[in-house]
Design a protein around this motif. Sequence first.
Motif, PDB file in Angstrom:
ATOM      1  N   VAL A 252       0.942  -0.711   0.298  1.00  0.00           N
ATOM      2  CA  VAL A 252      -0.125   0.056  -0.118  1.00  0.00           C
ATOM      3  C   VAL A 252       0.923   1.267   0.489  1.00  0.00           C
ATOM      4  N   TRP A 253       1.828   0.735   1.100  1.00  0.00           N
ATOM      5  CA  TRP A 253       2.330   2.216   0.950  1.00  0.00           C
ATOM      6  C   TRP A 253       3.056   2.897  -0.783  1.00  0.00           C
ATOM      7  N   ILE A 254       4.456   1.540  -1.022  1.00  0.00           N
ATOM      8  CA  ILE A 254       4.455   1.891  -2.840  1.00  0.00           C
ATOM      9  C   ILE A 254       3.436   2.016  -3.883  1.00  0.00           C
ATOM     10  N   ALA A 255       2.824   1.309  -3.218  1.00  0.00           N
ATOM     11  CA  ALA A 255       1.062   2.212  -4.745  1.00  0.00           C
ATOM     12  C   ALA A 255       0.492   3.101  -4.681  1.00  0.00           C
ATOM     13  N   LEU A 256       0.756   3.669  -3.412  1.00  0.00           N
ATOM     14  CA  LEU A 256      -0.360   4.231  -2.955  1.00  0.00           C
ATOM     15  C   LEU A 256       0.074   6.006  -2.008  1.00  0.00           C
ATOM     16  N   GLY A 257       1.076   5.652  -1.238  1.00  0.00           N
ATOM     17  CA  GLY A 257       1.820   6.531  -1.144  1.00  0.00           C
ATOM     18  C   GLY A 257       1.506   6.764   0.647  1.00  0.00           C
ATOM     19  N   GLU A 258       1.226   5.779   0.686  1.00  0.00           N
ATOM     20  CA  GLU A 258       0.704   5.375   2.790  1.00  0.00           C
ATOM     21  C   GLU A 258       2.172   4.504   3.481  1.00  0.00           C
ATOM     22  N   ARG A 259       3.130   5.734   4.043  1.00  0.00           N
ATOM     23  CA  ARG A 259       3.905   6.014   3.971  1.00  0.00           C
ATOM     24  C   ARG A 259       3.520   4.957   5.817  1.00  0.00           C
TER      25      ARG A 259
END
Length: 299
Positions: free
Chosen positions: A258-265
């Motif tokens: 999710v971090w990689i694809a949507l930027g939710e760090r």
Amino acid sequence: MTAPGAGDASREHLAGVLCAASGAVAWSLGALIIRLIEVDAWTILFWRSLSITLGALALVLAMNRGALFAAIRASGWGAAVAGLTMAVSMMLYVNSITRTSVANSLILLSTNPFMAAILAWGFLGERVPARTWAIMAVALAGMAAMVGDSVGGGAWLGDTLAIGCAATFAVTMVVLRRFKHVDMTPQVMMAGLWATVLVFPLAAPLTASARDILLCVFMGIFSLGLGMVLFVRGLRSISAAEAGLISMLESILAPIWVWIALGERPRPLALLGGVIVLGAVAAQALLSARPQKPAQVGP
């Protein structure tokens, strides 16, 4: 004298670890796909479960040259029971994360390896080495670090459902271990079928767009379906405790995708916990790959 087959057993065990880990990695893509779908949870469950059923049906037919009923009979009652408990586990998971915090769900689901180890010891006589208990404890600490200061804000119903999810998944693994010498691929098909039937009264399939249906089909066939096939194969060669430990990969990899694809760090503490869990799983895999000590005969 070296006991025959010791090396083969070690390689088979490592293959089981790799299959189970591959299955958990495939499962971890599901959270990202769910974030991209715009319909309610029950409708997602319906289309996903139907896709699992049809995909697994095609696989069973291909593997058994069309002899579907013979394959189902060969898998026995174990496939039906494991399919039902797996279906219930999937339903409890989705409903848990919609009724409590994700943090609460993760920490409660991470009790699965311990439940599986206790059930397998009680019903199958599987002994868990001290090192595996230690590694599971380290992994649990990693999961606790991941949820950190977020634990404690969820509702009691969602927390209870998360515990139920961990318990039913542990039962599934123990049943599959009980029938480890049987081809349990039909179990994947039955899990999808059970879930499809159970969620149908609560779903609204016609409200889903073509895009949402395609995403559900991809998730059902490649993420959950293929993941379940790989995980079931791995359970033939590893203990239920090890399988539960490896399944924790799903929980730590899902936020990364999710971090990689949507930027939710993720927060730094969550990243630290993920590193701890990954290290624990890697340590278990490396220790499992060590050749067994040769048996000595004679003085």
